[in-house]
Write a protein that holds these residues in place. Structure first.
Motif, PDB file in Angstrom:
ATOM      1  N   LYS A   1      12.536  29.746  44.197  1.00 16.81           N
ATOM      2  CA  LYS A   1      13.274  29.750  42.934  1.00 16.81           C
ATOM      3  C   LYS A   1      12.440  29.217  41.776  1.00 16.81           C
ATOM      4  CE  LYS A   1      15.288  25.212  44.008  1.00 16.81           C
ATOM      5  NZ  LYS A   1      16.524  24.432  44.250  1.00 16.81           N
ATOM      6  N   TYR A   2      11.380  28.471  42.090  1.00 15.99           N
ATOM      7  CA  TYR A   2      10.537  27.903  41.029  1.00 15.99           C
ATOM      8  C   TYR A   2       9.435  28.864  40.565  1.00 15.99           C
ATOM      9  CZ  TYR A   2      12.672  23.423  42.250  1.00 15.99           C
ATOM     10  OH  TYR A   2      13.566  22.412  42.480  1.00 15.99           O
ATOM     11  N   ALA A   3       9.223  29.958  41.293  1.00 13.30           N
ATOM     12  CA  ALA A   3       8.111  30.862  40.978  1.00 13.30           C
ATOM     13  C   ALA A   3       8.107  31.357  39.524  1.00 13.30           C
ATOM     14  CB  ALA A   3       8.111  32.043  41.949  1.00 13.30           C
ATOM     15  N   PRO A   4       9.243  31.791  38.967  1.00 14.08           N
ATOM     16  CA  PRO A   4       9.212  32.314  37.591  1.00 14.08           C
ATOM     17  C   PRO A   4       8.831  31.257  36.546  1.00 14.08           C
ATOM     18  CG  PRO A   4      11.257  32.944  38.717  1.00 14.08           C
ATOM     19  CD  PRO A   4      10.592  31.916  39.556  1.00 14.08           C
ATOM     20  N   TYR A   5       8.986  29.994  36.892  1.00 11.70           N
ATOM     21  CA  TYR A   5       8.796  28.935  35.892  1.00 11.70           C
ATOM     22  C   TYR A   5       7.325  28.607  35.632  1.00 11.70           C
ATOM     23  CZ  TYR A   5      13.765  28.408  36.866  1.00 11.70           C
ATOM     24  OH  TYR A   5      15.109  28.644  37.039  1.00 11.70           O
ATOM     25  N   PHE A   6       6.419  29.172  36.433  1.00 15.89           N
ATOM     26  CA  PHE A   6       5.004  28.992  36.123  1.00 15.89           C
ATOM     27  C   PHE A   6       4.623  29.681  34.820  1.00 15.89           C
ATOM     28  CE2 PHE A   6       4.472  27.875  40.663  1.00 15.89           C
ATOM     29  CZ  PHE A   6       3.683  26.742  40.514  1.00 15.89           C
ATOM     30  N   ALA A   7       5.480  30.608  34.356  1.00 20.11           N
ATOM     31  CA  ALA A   7       5.218  31.299  33.088  1.00 20.11           C
ATOM     32  C   ALA A   7       5.253  30.340  31.898  1.00 20.11           C
ATOM     33  CB  ALA A   7       6.243  32.418  32.882  1.00 20.11           C
ATOM     34  N   TYR A   8       5.827  29.148  32.083  1.00 15.28           N
ATOM     35  CA  TYR A   8       5.870  28.162  31.009  1.00 15.28           C
ATOM     36  C   TYR A   8       4.525  27.458  30.825  1.00 15.28           C
ATOM     37  CZ  TYR A   8      10.936  28.484  30.486  1.00 15.28           C
ATOM     38  OH  TYR A   8      12.210  28.936  30.203  1.00 15.28           O
ATOM     39  N   LEU A   9       3.665  27.562  31.826  1.00 18.34           N
ATOM     40  CA  LEU A   9       2.429  26.796  31.839  1.00 18.34           C
ATOM     41  C   LEU A   9       1.515  27.061  30.630  1.00 18.34           C
ATOM     42  CD1 LEU A   9       1.049  24.668  33.594  1.00 18.34           C
ATOM     43  CD2 LEU A   9      -0.037  26.511  34.872  1.00 18.34           C
ATOM     44  N   PRO A  10       1.213  28.327  30.275  1.00 17.62           N
ATOM     45  CA  PRO A  10       0.306  28.537  29.125  1.00 17.62           C
ATOM     46  C   PRO A  10       0.859  27.994  27.821  1.00 17.62           C
ATOM     47  CG  PRO A  10       1.232  30.618  29.896  1.00 17.62           C
ATOM     48  CD  PRO A  10       1.575  29.596  30.920  1.00 17.62           C
ATOM     49  N   TRP A  11       2.179  28.041  27.653  1.00 19.63           N
ATOM     50  CA  TRP A  11       2.769  27.517  26.413  1.00 19.63           C
ATOM     51  C   TRP A  11       2.695  25.994  26.377  1.00 19.63           C
ATOM     52  CZ3 TRP A  11       3.266  30.791  22.667  1.00 19.63           C
ATOM     53  CH2 TRP A  11       3.459  32.131  22.962  1.00 19.63           C
ATOM     54  N   MET A  12       2.889  25.368  27.523  1.00 21.37           N
ATOM     55  CA  MET A  12       2.734  23.909  27.582  1.00 21.37           C
ATOM     56  C   MET A  12       1.310  23.514  27.229  1.00 21.37           C
ATOM     57  SD  MET A  12       4.922  23.150  31.095  1.00 21.37           S
ATOM     58  CE  MET A  12       4.686  21.379  31.056  1.00 21.37           C
ATOM     59  N   ILE A  13       0.335  24.231  27.783  1.00 19.39           N
ATOM     60  CA  ILE A  13      -1.068  23.911  27.527  1.00 19.39           C
ATOM     61  C   ILE A  13      -1.427  24.153  26.068  1.00 19.39           C
ATOM     62  CG2 ILE A  13      -3.425  24.658  28.051  1.00 19.39           C
ATOM     63  CD1 ILE A  13      -2.425  25.112  30.956  1.00 19.39           C
ATOM     64  N   CYS A  14      -0.884  25.218  25.485  1.00 19.72           N
ATOM     65  CA  CYS A  14      -1.125  25.504  24.066  1.00 19.72           C
ATOM     66  C   CYS A  14      -0.664  24.349  23.187  1.00 19.72           C
ATOM     67  CB  CYS A  14      -0.407  26.791  23.682  1.00 19.72           C
ATOM     68  SG  CYS A  14      -0.537  27.228  21.933  1.00 19.72           S
ATOM     69  N   PHE A  15       0.560  23.897  23.396  1.00 20.92           N
ATOM     70  CA  PHE A  15       1.079  22.784  22.601  1.00 20.92           C
ATOM     71  C   PHE A  15       0.269  21.509  22.840  1.00 20.92           C
ATOM     72  CE2 PHE A  15       5.226  25.156  22.323  1.00 20.92           C
ATOM     73  CZ  PHE A  15       5.294  25.172  20.942  1.00 20.92           C
TER      74      PHE A  15
END
Length: 500
Positions: free
Chosen positions: A117-131
């Motif tokens: 269930k956590y697999a789709p949430y890795f998509a947040y990673l690049p935005w976190m790194i950008c900020f």
């Protein structure tokens, strides 16, 4: 130590207020959402490793070379915007690369059916790194302007306030996990916006167009070399300190990563004095190297070691001898207590880091800056293999032990290098006195009888430990800087009382 002491004192007050908030969250909130908290920590650990690559060494470049361009009349030659442009290239590059590594992350961490269930949430990673990239640069610019308190609040503490609130809403069913991650991105956006306006209030010219003619006057090849070594050193540094959380998540379980981070947070509180002095000392040491003022560098190195060791030992003693009682009042004592010996190992590593003072800065801003990378790579590789060996054998405690051993060896190497090249050591004879006092206080704390009421035991032990430890240090003036800070604090309290 003037500007360092003043800014670090304010910085410490804010940090210790946040320790209270973080402690409450670790005791009452995070154990109730250990799995979700663990996944967030995995995202943050990956971000921590990757974002030095995205920065392309610009964070260290800003600190190292800002003294060469510092001139308000010339708007600092637009050096900060030049740094932002370089970092933007790194951000864009990572967005291009990320789709090729996303599937590997999913297979490595959430391949089990129960965690899919956590697999789709890795998509947040690049935005976190950008900020995180832009937040780091704006906060670093505040540091070179000798202002660290507000940038530190916005860079670190705003998220630490928001995270427990978001997870608490998750526990009560008000938010879903995707809402929590959206909330984290919103907090980062607000932090970046706040930093933008704060920096503008300090330096209206910070947004000036880069003066490439002025920038080229500095040895551009040396700058590029420093940036590359800084980037690789940053990646190695983050890899070394984040690998334990990542390997616990991969080799043990995601919930285990949450428990590990709860214990790690308490150990981080022991290391808070370092964070307070670290941010403001970097530009001061960089300027001292530019001026070849070795006496100032040695003074900072030794005085900081005494201050950091004293405060760190006090915090460690209070936390260790109160750990069982803290677990008893937590929302899930059976979860919290699993981190006890994790804290012990990580706490020891923090204490040795405090004793070794700012060896990072001294090497990084010298002509031997390349050795900072070499040592960091040894640390990263050593910690990785130590974790690979000890985590399967001892789980969470194995990861903490690996980090402790690697940290001690890493700092011994750097201390030896500084002694060899610059004839400086962080500790003086006073360091032995501080350690002896700490051992005697630990013996007394060990034999103290318990009242049986956790909150009362925490308060009494902490008070007794504080009195027994602080009194001889101040009475014998083991660290004159600590006496000065204590005197300033007493004067402020008296002024406040009189004003009432």
């Amino acid at each position: 130590m003037g500007v360092i002491a003043r800014q670090s004192f304010k910085h410490s007050i804010v940090n210790y207020l946040m320790v209270v908030v973080g402690s409450l969250a670790s005791i009452f909130v995070y154990p109730q959402a250990a799995e979700e908290y663990g996944f967030i920590q995995i995202l943050l650990s990956i971000s921590g490793i990757v974002f030095p690559f995205v920065l392309l060494g610009t964070s260290n470049l800003l600190v190292r070379y800002f003294p060469y361009f510092e001139n308000p009349e010339k708007k600092h030659s637009g050096f900060f915007v030049f740094i932002l442009v370089l970092a933007t290239g790194g951000v864009l590059l990572f967005f291009l690369i990320f789709p090729f590594v996303q599937s590997w992350l999913i297979d490595h961490y959430v391949s089990k059916d129960s965690l899919s269930k956590y697999a789709p949430y890795f998509a947040y990673l690049p935005w976190m790194i950008c900020f995180l990239t832009y937040i780091r640069l704006f906060a670093q610019y505040g540091a070179v302007l000798k202002r660290i308190v507000i940038p530190n609040i916005l860079e670190r503490h705003l998220f630490k306030l928001a995270q427990p609130l978001l997870l608490l809403l998750l526990v009560f069913g008000v938010l879903g996990f995707r809402d929590v991650l959206n909330g984290i991105l919103l907090v980062y956006a607000l932090a970046l916006l706040g930093l933008f306006f704060y920096i503008r209030s300090l330096d209206a010219s910070f947004w000036a167009k880069p003066d490439f003619a002025a920038i080229r006057k500095v040895d551009f090849r040396e700058m590029a070399s420093f940036a590359v070594y800084g980037m690789l050193g940053g990646i190695g540094s983050q890899f070394a300190v984040q690998i334990d959380t990542l390997m616990v998540g991969a080799l043990v379980e995601i919930e285990g990563a949450g428990i590990y981070r709860i214990a790690s947070f308490i150990a981080d509180a022991v290391g808070l004095p370092y964070a307070s002095l670290f941010a403001i000392s970097a530009p001061v040491i960089a300027t001292a190297w530019k001026q070849k003022d070795m006496s100032q560098i040695e003074g900072i190195y030794q005085k900081s070691s005494l201050i950091l060791t004293s405060v760190g030992l006090l915090l460690f003693l209070m936390a260790w001898f109160s750990f069982d009682d803290i677990a008893a009042i937590s929302s899930k004592p059976s979860v919290f207590i699993k981190g006890k010996y994790v804290f012990l190992m990580l706490g020891i590593s923090k204490l040795f880091r405090l004793f070794s003072s700012f060896n990072d800065h001294i090497i990084l801003f010298s002509k031997y800056f390349r050795f900072s990378l070499y040592f960091m790579l040894l640390f990263a590789v050593g910690n990785y293999f130590m974790n690979l060996w000890l985590v399967p054998l001892y789980g969470l405690v194995g990861a903490a032990t690996a980090t402790m051993i690697s940290t001690v060896v890493f700092n011994l190497l750097k201390m030896s290098f500084i002694q060899w090249r610059f004839k400086m050591l962080p500790g003086k004879r006073q360091s032995l006195y501080i350690l002896l006092i700490a051992l005697l206080v630990a013996l007394v704390a060990y034999i103290l009888p318990a009242v049986g009421i956790p909150l009362v035991d925490i308060a009494l032990r902490s008070l007794i430990i504080s009195l027994l430890f602080v009194t001889p240090i101040l009475y014998f003036r083991i660290s004159p800087d600590l006496n000065e800070l204590a005197g300033n604090l007493i004067d402020r309290i008296r002024s406040f009382v009189k004003s009432k």
